[in-house]
Design a protein around this motif. Sequence first.
Motif, mmCIF file in Angstrom:
data_model
loop_
_atom_site.group_PDB
_atom_site.id
_atom_site.type_symbol
_atom_site.label_atom_id
_atom_site.label_comp_id
_atom_site.label_asym_id
_atom_site.label_seq_id
_atom_site.Cartn_x
_atom_site.Cartn_y
_atom_site.Cartn_z
ATOM 1 N N TYR A 167 -1.747 17.649 -21.683
ATOM 2 C CA TYR A 167 -2.923 17.410 -20.859
ATOM 3 C C TYR A 167 -3.332 15.949 -20.862
ATOM 4 O O TYR A 167 -3.697 15.405 -19.827
ATOM 5 C CB TYR A 167 -4.070 18.321 -21.312
ATOM 6 C CG TYR A 167 -3.965 19.634 -20.614
ATOM 7 C CD1 TYR A 167 -3.245 20.678 -21.180
ATOM 8 C CD2 TYR A 167 -4.524 19.809 -19.353
ATOM 9 C CE1 TYR A 167 -3.101 21.875 -20.516
ATOM 10 C CE2 TYR A 167 -4.386 21.008 -18.693
ATOM 11 C CZ TYR A 167 -3.677 22.046 -19.276
ATOM 12 O OH TYR A 167 -3.531 23.223 -18.607
ATOM 13 N N ARG A 192 -2.284 10.101 -16.163
ATOM 14 C CA ARG A 192 -1.684 9.822 -14.867
ATOM 15 C C ARG A 192 -2.732 9.958 -13.767
ATOM 16 O O ARG A 192 -2.715 9.225 -12.791
ATOM 17 C CB ARG A 192 -0.526 10.794 -14.629
ATOM 18 C CG ARG A 192 0.542 10.149 -13.781
ATOM 19 C CD ARG A 192 1.739 11.030 -13.669
ATOM 20 N NE ARG A 192 2.360 10.825 -12.387
ATOM 21 C CZ ARG A 192 3.272 11.615 -11.876
ATOM 22 N NH1 ARG A 192 3.678 12.672 -12.541
ATOM 23 N NH2 ARG A 192 3.789 11.366 -10.697
ATOM 24 N N ASN A 193 -3.632 10.909 -13.936
ATOM 25 C CA ASN A 193 -4.731 11.040 -12.977
ATOM 26 C C ASN A 193 -5.480 9.726 -12.839
ATOM 27 O O ASN A 193 -5.774 9.282 -11.743
ATOM 28 C CB ASN A 193 -5.719 12.102 -13.477
ATOM 29 C CG ASN A 193 -5.249 13.497 -13.117
ATOM 30 O OD1 ASN A 193 -4.198 13.645 -12.499
ATOM 31 N ND2 ASN A 193 -6.026 14.484 -13.507
ATOM 32 N N LEU A 194 -5.805 9.115 -13.975
ATOM 33 C CA LEU A 194 -6.555 7.860 -13.950
ATOM 34 C C LEU A 194 -5.773 6.771 -13.237
ATOM 35 O O LEU A 194 -6.340 5.976 -12.507
ATOM 36 C CB LEU A 194 -6.880 7.406 -15.379
ATOM 37 C CG LEU A 194 -8.108 8.025 -16.033
ATOM 38 C CD1 LEU A 194 -8.368 7.366 -17.362
ATOM 39 C CD2 LEU A 194 -9.332 7.886 -15.135
ATOM 40 N N ARG A 237 -11.701 16.399 -13.726
ATOM 41 C CA ARG A 237 -12.009 16.757 -12.344
ATOM 42 C C ARG A 237 -13.338 16.167 -11.905
ATOM 43 O O ARG A 237 -13.451 15.607 -10.814
ATOM 44 C CB ARG A 237 -12.085 18.275 -12.255
ATOM 45 C CG ARG A 237 -11.242 18.857 -11.155
ATOM 46 C CD ARG A 237 -11.539 20.322 -11.027
ATOM 47 N NE ARG A 237 -12.173 20.579 -9.743
ATOM 48 C CZ ARG A 237 -11.546 20.457 -8.600
ATOM 49 N NH1 ARG A 237 -10.292 20.083 -8.546
ATOM 50 N NH2 ARG A 237 -12.167 20.708 -7.464
ATOM 51 N N THR A 291 -13.181 12.416 -11.404
ATOM 52 C CA THR A 291 -12.464 12.126 -10.164
ATOM 53 C C THR A 291 -13.391 12.234 -8.967
ATOM 54 O O THR A 291 -13.416 11.356 -8.098
ATOM 55 C CB THR A 291 -11.283 13.102 -9.996
ATOM 56 O OG1 THR A 291 -10.398 12.937 -11.103
ATOM 57 C CG2 THR A 291 -10.539 12.841 -8.708
ATOM 58 N N ARG A 321 -3.568 7.216 -10.825
ATOM 59 C CA ARG A 321 -3.578 7.445 -9.384
ATOM 60 C C ARG A 321 -4.962 7.169 -8.814
ATOM 61 O O ARG A 321 -5.096 6.689 -7.689
ATOM 62 C CB ARG A 321 -3.117 8.872 -9.056
ATOM 63 C CG ARG A 321 -1.594 8.982 -9.185
ATOM 64 C CD ARG A 321 -1.015 10.065 -8.325
ATOM 65 N NE ARG A 321 -1.243 9.860 -6.908
ATOM 66 C CZ ARG A 321 -0.932 10.747 -5.987
ATOM 67 N NH1 ARG A 321 -0.391 11.894 -6.319
ATOM 68 N NH2 ARG A 321 -1.160 10.501 -4.703
ATOM 69 N N LEU A 322 -6.008 7.453 -9.592
ATOM 70 C CA LEU A 322 -7.359 7.126 -9.139
ATOM 71 C C LEU A 322 -7.482 5.614 -8.965
ATOM 72 O O LEU A 322 -8.036 5.134 -7.970
ATOM 73 C CB LEU A 322 -8.383 7.633 -10.161
ATOM 74 C CG LEU A 322 -9.846 7.465 -9.782
ATOM 75 C CD1 LEU A 322 -10.163 8.172 -8.482
ATOM 76 C CD2 LEU A 322 -10.748 7.999 -10.883
ATOM 77 N N ALA A 323 -6.927 4.865 -9.913
ATOM 78 C CA ALA A 323 -6.958 3.410 -9.814
ATOM 79 C C ALA A 323 -6.167 2.949 -8.586
ATOM 80 O O ALA A 323 -6.602 2.056 -7.862
ATOM 81 C CB ALA A 323 -6.387 2.786 -11.087
ATOM 82 N N ALA A 324 -5.012 3.585 -8.339
ATOM 83 C CA ALA A 324 -4.186 3.194 -7.197
ATOM 84 C C ALA A 324 -4.908 3.489 -5.883
ATOM 85 O O ALA A 324 -4.904 2.669 -4.960
ATOM 86 C CB ALA A 324 -2.845 3.929 -7.238
ATOM 87 N N LEU A 325 -5.548 4.656 -5.795
ATOM 88 C CA LEU A 325 -6.301 4.984 -4.577
ATOM 89 C C LEU A 325 -7.438 3.981 -4.394
ATOM 90 O O LEU A 325 -7.678 3.491 -3.279
ATOM 91 C CB LEU A 325 -6.867 6.410 -4.674
ATOM 92 C CG LEU A 325 -7.621 6.886 -3.436
ATOM 93 C CD1 LEU A 325 -6.649 7.213 -2.308
ATOM 94 C CD2 LEU A 325 -8.494 8.098 -3.731
ATOM 95 N N ARG A 358 -1.413 13.426 -21.109
ATOM 96 C CA ARG A 358 -0.506 12.705 -20.242
ATOM 97 C C ARG A 358 -0.895 12.902 -18.779
ATOM 98 O O ARG A 358 -0.969 11.964 -17.998
ATOM 99 C CB ARG A 358 0.927 13.180 -20.478
ATOM 100 C CG ARG A 358 1.954 12.269 -19.877
ATOM 101 C CD ARG A 358 3.270 12.371 -20.625
ATOM 102 N NE ARG A 358 3.474 13.707 -21.176
ATOM 103 C CZ ARG A 358 4.172 14.683 -20.566
ATOM 104 N NH1 ARG A 358 4.726 14.465 -19.408
ATOM 105 N NH2 ARG A 358 4.323 15.864 -21.134
ATOM 106 N N ILE A 359 -1.148 14.147 -18.412
ATOM 107 C CA ILE A 359 -1.507 14.442 -17.033
ATOM 108 C C ILE A 359 -2.800 13.740 -16.667
ATOM 109 O O ILE A 359 -2.920 13.124 -15.615
ATOM 110 C CB ILE A 359 -1.619 15.966 -16.837
ATOM 111 C CG1 ILE A 359 -0.219 16.572 -16.884
ATOM 112 C CG2 ILE A 359 -2.302 16.282 -15.525
ATOM 113 C CD1 ILE A 359 -0.211 18.072 -16.833
#
Lengths: 212, 212, 212, 212
Positions: free
Chosen positions: D8, D14-16, D92, D95, D18-22, D10-11
């Motif tokens: 969890y 990775r969420n963070l 969640r 996000t 992708r949030l940074a990338a968005l 790790r997942i």
Amino acid sequence: MPGTSTLYNRIQGRNLERLAALSDGIFAVAMTLLVLDLHIPAAAQVHTERELLFALVPLGPQWVAYGMSFLTLGIFWAGQQTQLNHIREGSRDLTWIHLGFLFTITLLPFSTRLLAEFITYRAALGIYWLNILAPGAMLYWSWTHATHADLIKADTPAEVRGSICRRVLIAQSLYAAGAALCVINTWVSIGAIVLVQLNYAVAPRIWRRKRS
Amino acid sequence: MPGTSTLYNRIQGRNLERLAALSDGIFAVAMTLLVLDLHIPAAAQVHTERELLFALVPLGPQWVAYGMSFLTLGIFWAGQQTQLNHIREGSRDLTWIHLGFLFTITLLPFSTRLLAEFITYRAALGIYWLNILAPGAMLYWSWTHATHADLIKADTPAEVRGSICRRVLIAQSLYAAGAALCVINTWVSIGAIVLVQLNYAVAPRIWRRKRS
Amino acid sequence: MPGTSTLYNRIQGRNLERLAALSDGIFAVAMTLLVLDLHIPAAAQVHTERELLFALVPLGPQWVAYGMSFLTLGIFWAGQQTQLNHIREGSRDLTWIHLGFLFTITLLPFSTRLLAEFITYRAALGIYWLNILAPGAMLYWSWTHATHADLIKADTPAEVRGSICRRVLIAQSLYAAGAALCVINTWVSIGAIVLVQLNYAVAPRIWRRKRS
Amino acid sequence: MPGTSTLYNRIQGRNLERLAALSDGIFAVAMTLLVLDLHIPAAAQVHTERELLFALVPLGPQWVAYGMSFLTLGIFWAGQQTQLNHIREGSRDLTWIHLGFLFTITLLPFSTRLLAEFITYRAALGIYWLNILAPGAMLYWSWTHATHADLIKADTPAEVRGSICRRVLIAQSLYAAGAALCVINTWVSIGAIVLVQLNYAVAPRIWRRKRS
């Protein structure tokens, strides 16, 4: 050959990263482009502070369509991310399924513009609903494919595996029911769809709080 | 000096990552910008639900050009990615070859708009075809350069090394043949090009299924 | 405290990554937005294939300005990347210097549009030149600051340290000389600037080949 | 189960990412889109070099609004980044709080356009100020939530934990005071807001220099 398999895993892993990067880019542009359609009042029509505020009122439908589309984009962004987080490696097929998914995402600014301009027309609402249905269908296909092609991470709990497709089906049923309410009125329909969306974005917070 | 070489490898590796990031950004923007050219019907012309649906019909050519361009972008994105995955380290030359490739990609929204507006004109189709030829030529150059400059990863199978250029040549021959069909009609030509594209996007799935 | 210093290094490193990601995004959008200003001929003016081709000719100045701006963006993207690759850790100051750099980059689509519309006006060319001077000045400031604040990686060769500022000064002198040629004619000036740019993008390839 | 918790983490990590990338994507697009609203003078009105320069003068308000918005975007980009750097794992809720934050960011090009067109209207300035208040409020919520939900990295110094919310409150008070100055004049108000922004972007440099 363990060496070759390691090589391929690495390349596939990188594929998933670039797919995520492309997706983040497309969502970022789509989310920001929506605002280009929010027109400001014409300077010729405005002479006082009051007139400026009143001139903003007729933009209401645009704002409703805009807010709903941002929610839609947020939900699908989060949904795609959840899937990609549980996928071990990419594949050519998966890439093209996700490119299809992204295609439906790039159409959303069009459907939004159409709905904003013709917000009382059932045809516009129906097209908008198709644009919620289509990315949902692609995400369903993506997960089914990943399951059959054995691309899912070994440590993904069985609970998660089953819930992703179920979740898409339930959400899409609710959206379809919301869209069907346009037999009454498109505004009722929009209200219902936004409620379903807010449920997916906000409600888990409330439920979780109750549990803990 | 092993220290220096490690330093340079790291810097070069990071170069490739930033090149990939810039590419993902440009593809994301290009894919999403296309939709800005999908005009919605003028509100003044629409008074009933039927009229709204009928007003969408003349937008057909725009949709055809739009769908074809999304496929084109998807194919070149996947093609560039395959190359970069097999390249060990970047170089100034490779960077500029890829910037040239990205330049041809940024032109695609222009060719698409031209084709959408003048879809029965061979000149518009010819320009669009040049915009498929140019990125293909740049990718061919990129791989040839990477081969000669010894930038390819050591563990890239010989099979992959040879197939990348062959693949570009075959695809470009098919596109050229498709474009040549405009002596009959631009629609025949567009149909042929889209079939070739779908072949590259979808067909490998069918073939692979047969094999397994 | 080694623990704290490690923490800060990690955070600073991540800062640099996000700065790079923002930069790649801005360059990607700027490069792709340029094409929005490439207008297609009006359908009402075109009735034959010949007329379509001839209607594209007056777009010439737009294409020249567009091509030159893509080169400008490519050169500054590569230049910023080279600096960031040699910087060990970021800082608040460095971030804001680079945000200033990115500000000048976002202005380029404006100067390009102005130059495309008024390509024979020295005032338009002068403003465009200021938009080449400004990002150059920011990159110069960035490197000087990184040197004084000791943010450069320890393994950066002294040769590289010195060459970055020298390179900016020489390039900017050549651009200024090119811009000064507008006393003759803006076209001469544009030609000279593009030659300098091509020199930076292409020439190192030729020189290197001679050496090896 | 340490295995599951690792999964969890790790997942979530990775969420963070992708949030940074968005976020980087949205900021990049918003920063670059602003320039689309900088109109160039109409060619019909310009016949001499002098006329071109004079025709740029009335664009002044656009430039003021544009520059101020770039500063606003830079400040919120840096502010969000500081928070994300100190957050151990996403959730969640977090996000969706950040999607709300990004929503307010995508509105900024609209408020900027409105202010540029109606720069002497208090209503336009008030809406612009709301668009500075809203992202500030979301960042405040984000940090409060991360603190309560225990998402902050263990090694974050207590000093940093406390300062983030305080910083938002002070900055927002200063912006509110600046906006209140529009009882005198919107230009005074804009000047005050820009001074506060420059203080946050530039002043720490001066203070730090004094200290060292």
